[in-house]
Design an enzyme around this catalytic site. Structure first.
Site, PDB file in Angstrom:
ATOM      1  N   GLU A   7       0.833  -1.189   0.000  1.00 15.35           N
ATOM      2  CA  GLU A   7       0.000   0.000   0.000  1.00 15.35           C
ATOM      3  C   GLU A   7       0.875   1.249   0.000  1.00 15.35           C
ATOM      4  O   GLU A   7       1.982   1.233   0.536  1.00 15.35           O
ATOM      5  CB  GLU A   7      -0.900   0.031   1.248  1.00 15.35           C
ATOM      6  CG  GLU A   7      -1.640  -1.257   1.527  1.00 15.35           C
ATOM      7  CD  GLU A   7      -2.333  -1.262   2.888  1.00 15.35           C
ATOM      8  OE1 GLU A   7      -2.650  -0.169   3.405  1.00 15.35           O
ATOM      9  OE2 GLU A   7      -2.547  -2.355   3.441  1.00 15.35           O
ATOM     10  N   GLU A  66     -10.141   6.827   2.297  1.00 20.46           N
ATOM     11  CA  GLU A  66     -10.587   6.216   3.544  1.00 20.46           C
ATOM     12  C   GLU A  66     -10.500   7.254   4.656  1.00 20.46           C
ATOM     13  O   GLU A  66      -9.571   8.068   4.692  1.00 20.46           O
ATOM     14  CB  GLU A  66      -9.706   5.012   3.892  1.00 20.46           C
ATOM     15  CG  GLU A  66     -10.060   4.337   5.219  1.00 20.46           C
ATOM     16  CD  GLU A  66      -9.074   3.244   5.603  1.00 20.46           C
ATOM     17  OE1 GLU A  66      -9.259   2.640   6.667  1.00 20.46           O
ATOM     18  OE2 GLU A  66      -8.111   3.021   4.844  1.00 20.46           O
TER      19      GLU A  66
END
Length: 416
Positions: free
Chosen positions: A224, A336
Protein backbone atom coordinates in the site's frame (compact mmCIF):
# COMPACT_ATOMS: atom_id res chain seq x y z
CA UNK A 1 -5.64 1.98 8.50
CA UNK A 2 -4.80 1.35 12.11
CA UNK A 3 -6.85 2.83 14.88
CA UNK A 4 -4.37 5.08 16.70
CA UNK A 5 -5.47 4.19 20.23
CA UNK A 6 -5.82 0.45 19.88
CA UNK A 7 -5.39 -2.60 17.72
CA UNK A 8 -7.28 -1.61 14.57
CA UNK A 9 -10.36 -3.71 15.39
CA UNK A 10 -13.86 -2.25 15.32
CA UNK A 11 -14.24 -0.78 18.81
CA UNK A 12 -17.36 0.64 20.37
CA UNK A 13 -17.02 4.31 21.13
CA UNK A 14 -17.14 3.61 24.88
CA UNK A 15 -14.36 1.04 24.65
CA UNK A 16 -12.28 3.37 22.51
CA UNK A 17 -12.59 6.20 24.99
CA UNK A 18 -11.78 3.91 27.93
CA UNK A 19 -8.62 2.66 26.21
CA UNK A 20 -7.48 6.14 25.19
CA UNK A 21 -8.19 7.67 28.58
CA UNK A 22 -6.21 4.93 30.30
CA UNK A 23 -3.09 5.66 28.30
CA UNK A 24 -3.42 9.44 28.05
CA UNK A 25 -4.48 10.44 31.58
CA UNK A 26 -1.76 11.42 34.10
CA UNK A 27 -0.05 8.61 35.96
CA UNK A 28 -1.22 10.15 39.23
CA UNK A 29 -4.69 8.86 38.40
CA UNK A 30 -3.65 5.29 39.13
CA UNK A 31 -2.80 3.51 42.40
CA UNK A 32 -0.16 4.47 44.90
CA UNK A 33 2.85 6.71 44.45
CA UNK A 34 5.24 3.74 44.37
CA UNK A 35 3.20 1.95 41.72
CA UNK A 36 3.07 5.13 39.65
CA UNK A 37 6.84 5.60 39.87
CA UNK A 38 7.56 2.01 38.84
CA UNK A 39 5.05 2.12 35.99
CA UNK A 40 6.43 5.45 34.78
CA UNK A 41 9.99 4.16 34.83
CA UNK A 42 9.01 1.03 32.94
CA UNK A 43 7.14 3.05 30.35
CA UNK A 44 10.06 5.46 30.00
CA UNK A 45 12.50 2.58 29.56
CA UNK A 46 10.27 0.97 26.94
CA UNK A 47 10.05 4.23 25.03
CA UNK A 48 13.81 4.84 25.15
CA UNK A 49 14.58 1.30 24.02
CA UNK A 50 12.13 1.58 21.15
CA UNK A 51 13.56 4.96 20.10
CA UNK A 52 17.05 3.49 20.05
CA UNK A 53 15.82 0.65 17.87
CA UNK A 54 13.82 2.86 15.48
CA UNK A 55 16.31 5.70 15.00
CA UNK A 56 19.44 4.47 13.25
CA UNK A 57 22.78 6.30 13.50
CA UNK A 58 22.80 9.16 11.02
CA UNK A 59 25.63 10.43 8.87
CA UNK A 60 23.76 13.73 8.71
CA UNK A 61 20.56 15.14 10.24
CA UNK A 62 18.35 17.82 8.73
CA UNK A 63 15.82 19.95 10.66
CA UNK A 64 12.74 20.48 8.49
CA UNK A 65 10.76 23.76 8.63
CA UNK A 66 7.70 21.73 9.66
CA UNK A 67 9.44 20.43 12.80
CA UNK A 68 10.50 17.01 11.52
CA UNK A 69 14.06 15.78 11.77
CA UNK A 70 15.28 13.80 8.78
CA UNK A 71 18.19 11.45 9.43
CA UNK A 72 20.43 10.47 6.52
CA UNK A 73 21.13 6.80 7.27
CA UNK A 74 23.62 4.52 5.51
CA UNK A 75 21.59 2.68 2.88
CA UNK A 76 22.98 -0.66 4.07
CA UNK A 77 22.00 0.07 7.69
CA UNK A 78 18.31 0.79 7.03
CA UNK A 79 15.62 -1.11 9.00
CA UNK A 80 14.72 -3.36 6.05
CA UNK A 81 17.61 -5.68 6.73
CA UNK A 82 16.46 -6.53 10.26
CA UNK A 83 13.93 -8.84 8.59
CA UNK A 84 15.02 -12.46 9.19
CA UNK A 85 14.53 -13.26 5.48
CA UNK A 86 16.71 -10.33 4.39
CA UNK A 87 19.81 -10.95 6.50
CA UNK A 88 21.89 -11.86 3.45
CA UNK A 89 19.94 -9.75 0.99
CA UNK A 90 21.88 -8.00 -1.77
CA UNK A 91 20.38 -4.56 -2.24
CA UNK A 92 19.13 -3.77 -5.75
CA UNK A 93 19.88 -0.14 -6.60
CA UNK A 94 17.54 -0.08 -9.60
CA UNK A 95 14.93 -2.38 -11.15
CA UNK A 96 16.16 -5.05 -13.52
CA UNK A 97 13.29 -4.18 -15.88
CA UNK A 98 10.48 -1.69 -16.45
CA UNK A 99 6.98 -2.65 -17.63
CA UNK A 100 6.30 -2.16 -21.31
CA UNK A 101 3.84 0.66 -21.76
CA UNK A 102 4.40 2.46 -18.45
CA UNK A 103 4.64 6.18 -19.22
CA UNK A 104 6.99 7.75 -16.69
CA UNK A 105 7.37 11.47 -16.08
CA UNK A 106 10.93 11.42 -17.36
CA UNK A 107 13.26 8.84 -18.88
CA UNK A 108 14.47 5.99 -16.71
CA UNK A 109 17.95 7.52 -16.73
CA UNK A 110 16.85 10.73 -15.06
CA UNK A 111 19.67 12.67 -13.44
CA UNK A 112 20.00 12.29 -9.68
CA UNK A 113 20.18 16.10 -9.49
CA UNK A 114 16.79 16.71 -11.11
CA UNK A 115 13.75 17.48 -8.99
CA UNK A 116 10.47 15.56 -8.76
CA UNK A 117 7.33 17.58 -9.54
CA UNK A 118 6.36 17.58 -5.87
CA UNK A 119 8.68 18.50 -3.05
CA UNK A 120 9.15 18.03 0.69
CA UNK A 121 9.94 20.91 3.12
CA UNK A 122 12.97 19.19 4.71
CA UNK A 123 14.89 19.60 1.46
CA UNK A 124 14.90 23.39 1.94
CA UNK A 125 17.48 22.87 4.69
CA UNK A 126 19.73 20.23 3.17
CA UNK A 127 20.09 17.03 1.18
CA UNK A 128 21.09 13.49 2.05
CA UNK A 129 24.42 12.46 0.52
CA UNK A 130 24.85 9.58 -1.89
CA UNK A 131 24.92 6.22 -0.15
CA UNK A 132 22.31 7.28 2.42
CA UNK A 133 18.52 7.39 2.56
CA UNK A 134 16.34 9.96 4.40
CA UNK A 135 14.36 8.58 7.34
CA UNK A 136 11.95 10.67 9.42
CA UNK A 137 13.16 10.51 13.02
CA UNK A 138 10.69 9.06 15.52
CA UNK A 139 10.28 11.27 18.59
CA UNK A 140 9.37 10.40 22.15
CA UNK A 141 5.98 12.09 21.81
CA UNK A 142 5.21 9.90 18.77
CA UNK A 143 5.59 6.77 20.89
CA UNK A 144 3.68 8.21 23.83
CA UNK A 145 0.70 8.94 21.59
CA UNK A 146 0.69 5.28 20.55
CA UNK A 147 0.08 4.12 24.15
CA UNK A 148 2.39 1.11 23.85
CA UNK A 149 5.74 1.93 22.26
CA UNK A 150 5.73 -1.39 20.39
CA UNK A 151 2.42 -0.45 18.70
CA UNK A 152 3.85 2.61 16.99
CA UNK A 153 3.58 2.58 13.21
CA UNK A 154 1.50 -0.61 13.05
CA UNK A 155 -2.11 -1.58 12.47
CA UNK A 156 -3.76 -4.86 13.31
CA UNK A 157 -6.80 -6.93 12.37
CA UNK A 158 -8.10 -4.35 9.93
CA UNK A 159 -9.77 -5.22 6.65
CA UNK A 160 -9.14 -4.01 3.16
CA UNK A 161 -11.94 -1.76 1.80
CA UNK A 162 -15.43 -3.16 2.30
CA UNK A 163 -18.95 -1.80 2.43
CA UNK A 164 -19.46 -2.63 6.12
CA UNK A 165 -21.04 0.21 8.06
CA UNK A 166 -22.25 0.43 11.66
CA UNK A 167 -23.36 3.67 13.29
CA UNK A 168 -22.54 2.62 16.86
CA UNK A 169 -18.89 1.71 16.26
CA UNK A 170 -15.62 3.28 15.22
CA UNK A 171 -16.06 3.21 11.47
CA UNK A 172 -13.66 2.94 8.56
CA UNK A 173 -15.41 4.66 5.66
CA UNK A 174 -14.44 4.25 2.03
CA UNK A 175 -14.95 5.59 -1.47
CA UNK A 176 -12.90 3.10 -3.48
CA UNK A 177 -12.65 1.56 -6.93
CA UNK A 178 -11.77 -2.14 -6.74
CA UNK A 179 -10.37 -4.18 -9.65
CA UNK A 180 -10.39 -7.96 -9.35
CA UNK A 181 -11.01 -11.17 -11.27
CA UNK A 182 -7.52 -11.71 -12.67
CA UNK A 183 -3.88 -11.95 -11.63
CA UNK A 184 -2.17 -8.58 -11.33
CA UNK A 185 1.54 -7.82 -11.66
CA UNK A 186 1.49 -4.06 -11.33
CA UNK A 187 -0.53 -0.87 -11.31
CA UNK A 188 -0.23 2.86 -11.78
CA UNK A 189 -2.20 5.88 -10.56
CA UNK A 190 -1.97 9.63 -10.21
CA UNK A 191 -3.51 11.32 -7.15
CA UNK A 192 -4.01 15.04 -6.68
CA UNK A 193 -2.73 16.30 -3.34
CA UNK A 194 -5.05 17.98 -0.85
CA UNK A 195 -4.90 18.79 2.84
CA UNK A 196 -8.23 17.53 4.23
CA UNK A 197 -9.54 18.64 7.62
CA UNK A 198 -9.74 16.01 10.36
CA UNK A 199 -12.16 16.58 13.23
CA UNK A 200 -10.35 14.70 15.97
CA UNK A 201 -6.75 13.80 16.72
CA UNK A 202 -7.60 10.10 16.52
CA UNK A 203 -9.24 10.32 13.10
CA UNK A 204 -7.38 10.29 9.78
CA UNK A 205 -8.01 10.90 6.09
CA UNK A 206 -6.06 9.25 3.28
CA UNK A 207 -5.91 8.57 -0.45
CA UNK A 208 -4.08 5.41 -1.42
CA UNK A 209 -3.79 2.24 -3.47
CA UNK A 210 -3.87 -1.34 -2.21
CA UNK A 211 -2.51 -4.39 -4.03
CA UNK A 212 -3.69 -7.53 -2.26
CA UNK A 213 -3.64 -11.32 -2.30
CA UNK A 214 -5.09 -13.88 0.11
CA UNK A 215 -8.02 -13.66 2.47
CA UNK A 216 -8.72 -11.14 5.20
CA UNK A 217 -8.40 -12.53 8.70
CA UNK A 218 -6.16 -15.39 7.58
CA UNK A 219 -3.31 -14.83 5.15
CA UNK A 220 -4.02 -11.45 3.56
CA UNK A 221 -0.95 -9.90 1.89
CA UNK A 222 -0.93 -6.22 0.92
CA UNK A 223 1.33 -3.52 -0.41
CA UNK A 224 0.00 0.00 0.00
CA UNK A 225 1.05 3.61 -0.50
CA UNK A 226 -0.44 7.07 -0.85
CA UNK A 227 -0.92 10.33 1.01
CA UNK A 228 -2.53 10.89 4.40
CA UNK A 229 -3.36 13.32 7.21
CA UNK A 230 -2.92 11.42 10.48
CA UNK A 231 -2.33 13.66 13.50
CA UNK A 232 -2.16 10.79 15.96
CA UNK A 233 0.65 9.15 14.03
CA UNK A 234 2.64 12.23 13.07
CA UNK A 235 1.65 14.94 15.56
CA UNK A 236 0.33 17.48 13.04
CA UNK A 237 -2.20 17.98 10.26
CA UNK A 238 0.19 18.00 7.31
CA UNK A 239 -0.41 15.80 4.29
CA UNK A 240 2.31 13.15 4.18
CA UNK A 241 3.53 10.35 1.93
CA UNK A 242 3.26 6.84 3.33
CA UNK A 243 3.73 3.16 2.56
CA UNK A 244 2.44 0.04 4.32
CA UNK A 245 2.62 -3.74 3.88
CA UNK A 246 1.52 -6.92 5.64
CA UNK A 247 1.92 -10.66 5.08
CA UNK A 248 -0.61 -11.89 7.67
CA UNK A 249 -3.73 -9.69 7.71
CA UNK A 250 -2.04 -6.94 9.77
CA UNK A 251 -1.50 -9.27 12.71
CA UNK A 252 2.25 -9.42 13.31
CA UNK A 253 3.93 -8.17 10.14
CA UNK A 254 4.12 -4.83 8.40
CA UNK A 255 4.19 -1.18 9.35
CA UNK A 256 4.01 2.36 8.05
CA UNK A 257 7.01 3.59 6.11
CA UNK A 258 10.34 2.31 7.49
CA UNK A 259 9.23 1.80 11.10
CA UNK A 260 9.84 -1.95 10.77
CA UNK A 261 11.90 -4.19 8.53
CA UNK A 262 10.83 -5.31 5.06
CA UNK A 263 10.61 -2.43 2.56
CA UNK A 264 13.96 -1.54 0.95
CA UNK A 265 14.45 2.13 0.06
CA UNK A 266 17.10 3.13 -2.47
CA UNK A 267 16.22 6.78 -3.20
CA UNK A 268 17.94 9.57 -1.23
CA UNK A 269 15.56 12.38 -2.29
CA UNK A 270 12.18 11.32 -0.87
CA UNK A 271 11.41 10.66 2.81
CA UNK A 272 8.43 8.46 3.66
CA UNK A 273 6.28 9.90 6.43
CA UNK A 274 7.43 13.42 5.54
CA UNK A 275 5.18 16.26 4.38
CA UNK A 276 4.49 16.53 0.65
CA UNK A 277 3.85 19.91 -1.02
CA UNK A 278 2.41 21.85 -2.74
CA UNK A 279 -1.28 21.19 -2.09
CA UNK A 280 -3.91 21.60 -4.78
CA UNK A 281 -5.97 24.81 -4.80
CA UNK A 282 -9.77 24.69 -4.99
CA UNK A 283 -10.80 25.79 -8.51
CA UNK A 284 -7.13 26.53 -9.18
CA UNK A 285 -3.76 24.88 -9.70
CA UNK A 286 -3.74 21.13 -9.10
CA UNK A 287 -0.76 19.33 -7.61
CA UNK A 288 -0.49 15.57 -8.10
CA UNK A 289 1.82 12.65 -7.42
CA UNK A 290 2.18 9.51 -9.55
CA UNK A 291 2.71 6.02 -8.17
CA UNK A 292 3.90 3.03 -10.20
CA UNK A 293 4.23 -0.50 -8.82
CA UNK A 294 5.35 -3.51 -10.80
CA UNK A 295 6.80 -6.95 -10.31
CA UNK A 296 10.13 -7.45 -12.03
CA UNK A 297 10.78 -10.90 -13.47
CA UNK A 298 7.08 -11.80 -13.58
CA UNK A 299 7.82 -15.45 -14.35
CA UNK A 300 10.16 -15.79 -11.37
CA UNK A 301 10.50 -14.52 -7.84
CA UNK A 302 10.86 -10.87 -8.77
CA UNK A 303 10.50 -8.05 -6.24
CA UNK A 304 7.71 -5.46 -6.21
CA UNK A 305 9.24 -2.12 -7.19
CA UNK A 306 7.65 1.28 -6.62
CA UNK A 307 8.38 4.43 -8.56
CA UNK A 308 7.13 7.80 -7.24
CA UNK A 309 7.02 10.47 -9.92
CA UNK A 310 10.27 9.97 -11.83
CA UNK A 311 12.09 8.26 -8.97
CA UNK A 312 12.82 4.57 -8.52
CA UNK A 313 12.00 4.78 -4.84
CA UNK A 314 12.44 1.22 -3.53
CA UNK A 315 10.94 -2.24 -3.39
CA UNK A 316 9.17 -4.89 -1.36
CA UNK A 317 11.30 -8.06 -1.69
CA UNK A 318 9.11 -10.95 -2.83
CA UNK A 319 10.61 -13.13 -0.09
CA UNK A 320 8.77 -11.23 2.68
CA UNK A 321 5.42 -12.34 1.26
CA UNK A 322 3.67 -15.68 1.03
CA UNK A 323 0.90 -15.27 -1.57
CA UNK A 324 1.91 -11.86 -2.90
CA UNK A 325 5.33 -13.25 -3.79
CA UNK A 326 3.64 -14.48 -6.97
CA UNK A 327 0.92 -12.02 -8.00
CA UNK A 328 -1.89 -9.85 -6.63
CA UNK A 329 -5.54 -10.89 -6.90
CA UNK A 330 -6.99 -7.38 -6.56
CA UNK A 331 -6.09 -3.71 -6.85
CA UNK A 332 -7.94 -0.87 -5.12
CA UNK A 333 -7.65 2.90 -5.38
CA UNK A 334 -9.50 5.50 -3.33
CA UNK A 335 -10.11 7.28 -0.06
CA UNK A 336 -10.59 6.22 3.54
CA UNK A 337 -11.43 8.07 6.76
CA UNK A 338 -11.98 7.12 10.39
CA UNK A 339 -15.37 8.19 11.75
CA UNK A 340 -15.59 8.10 15.56
CA UNK A 341 -19.23 9.29 15.62
CA UNK A 342 -18.54 11.78 18.39
CA UNK A 343 -21.76 12.65 20.24
CA UNK A 344 -23.64 10.33 17.89
CA UNK A 345 -22.93 12.50 14.85
CA UNK A 346 -21.00 11.69 11.73
CA UNK A 347 -17.49 13.15 11.70
CA UNK A 348 -16.66 16.33 9.78
CA UNK A 349 -13.35 14.76 8.74
CA UNK A 350 -13.00 15.37 5.02
CA UNK A 351 -12.02 12.90 2.32
CA UNK A 352 -9.93 14.17 -0.59
CA UNK A 353 -10.59 17.86 -1.18
CA UNK A 354 -13.59 17.82 1.16
CA UNK A 355 -15.89 18.30 -1.83
CA UNK A 356 -18.14 15.79 -3.53
CA UNK A 357 -17.02 14.26 -6.85
CA UNK A 358 -19.98 15.91 -8.62
CA UNK A 359 -18.10 19.22 -8.39
CA UNK A 360 -15.59 17.82 -10.88
CA UNK A 361 -12.23 19.08 -12.18
CA UNK A 362 -10.26 21.48 -10.01
CA UNK A 363 -12.62 21.03 -7.10
CA UNK A 364 -12.90 17.32 -6.32
CA UNK A 365 -10.10 14.91 -5.57
CA UNK A 366 -9.16 12.50 -8.36
CA UNK A 367 -7.35 9.32 -9.25
CA UNK A 368 -6.38 9.29 -12.91
CA UNK A 369 -4.18 7.36 -15.36
CA UNK A 370 -5.33 4.12 -13.73
CA UNK A 371 -3.77 0.99 -15.19
CA UNK A 372 -2.98 -2.55 -14.14
CA UNK A 373 -0.66 -5.21 -15.51
CA UNK A 374 -3.01 -8.15 -15.95
CA UNK A 375 -2.57 -11.92 -16.09
CA UNK A 376 -1.44 -11.69 -19.71
CA UNK A 377 1.34 -9.30 -18.62
CA UNK A 378 -0.46 -6.55 -20.55
CA UNK A 379 -0.88 -2.96 -19.39
CA UNK A 380 -4.59 -2.18 -19.44
CA UNK A 381 -7.16 0.06 -17.79
CA UNK A 382 -9.57 -1.31 -15.17
CA UNK A 383 -11.96 -3.85 -16.74
CA UNK A 384 -13.42 -5.81 -13.82
CA UNK A 385 -14.01 -2.97 -11.39
CA UNK A 386 -16.68 -2.18 -8.85
CA UNK A 387 -17.11 0.68 -6.40
CA UNK A 388 -17.08 0.35 -2.63
CA UNK A 389 -18.85 3.32 -1.04
CA UNK A 390 -19.88 3.03 2.60
CA UNK A 391 -22.10 6.12 2.74
CA UNK A 392 -22.56 8.15 -0.47
CA UNK A 393 -24.25 11.00 1.41
CA UNK A 394 -20.97 11.58 3.26
CA UNK A 395 -18.33 10.54 0.71
CA UNK A 396 -18.95 9.46 -2.86
CA UNK A 397 -17.17 8.32 -6.04
CA UNK A 398 -17.93 8.87 -9.74
CA UNK A 399 -16.15 6.38 -11.98
CA UNK A 400 -15.23 7.07 -15.61
CA UNK A 401 -13.08 4.04 -16.42
CA UNK A 402 -9.41 4.93 -16.17
CA UNK A 403 -10.07 7.80 -13.75
CA UNK A 404 -12.52 8.85 -11.07
CA UNK A 405 -13.43 11.69 -8.76
CA UNK A 406 -14.12 10.95 -5.11
CA UNK A 407 -14.43 12.42 -1.63
CA UNK A 408 -16.73 14.59 0.42
CA UNK A 409 -17.12 16.74 3.51
CA UNK A 410 -18.36 14.13 5.94
CA UNK A 411 -21.15 15.52 8.10
CA UNK A 412 -23.64 17.66 6.16
CA UNK A 413 -27.47 17.98 6.07
CA UNK A 414 -27.74 14.65 4.24
CA UNK A 415 -25.11 13.01 6.43
CA UNK A 416 -26.09 13.91 10.00
Amino acid sequence: MALPCGSGRRWTRAAMMTFCLFFLMPMSSFGSRNTNTIFDKKQKLEVQQQLKHLNRPALKSIKSPDGDIIDCVNINKQPAFDHPLLKNHTIQMRPSSYPEGFSFDESNDVSSNSEPKFTQPWKLNGRCPEGTIPIRRTKEEDLLRAGFAANYGRKKHHSIPSAQYSADQVIHEYAVLSEQGDKYYGMMAEINVWNPHTQQTTEFSLSQFWMTAGRHGQDLNTIEAGIMVHEYLYGDNNTRLFTYWTDDSYQNTGCYNLVCSGFVQVNNQIAMGATITPYSNYDGTQSAVKFYVWKVDINGSGDWWMKIGDRDFGYWPSSIFSILSNSASSVQWGGEVINLMQDGQHTTTQMGSGHFPEEGPGKASFFQNLNVIDGLKTLTGPRNSQTIITNPNCYNLINSGDSFYFGGPGRNPNCP
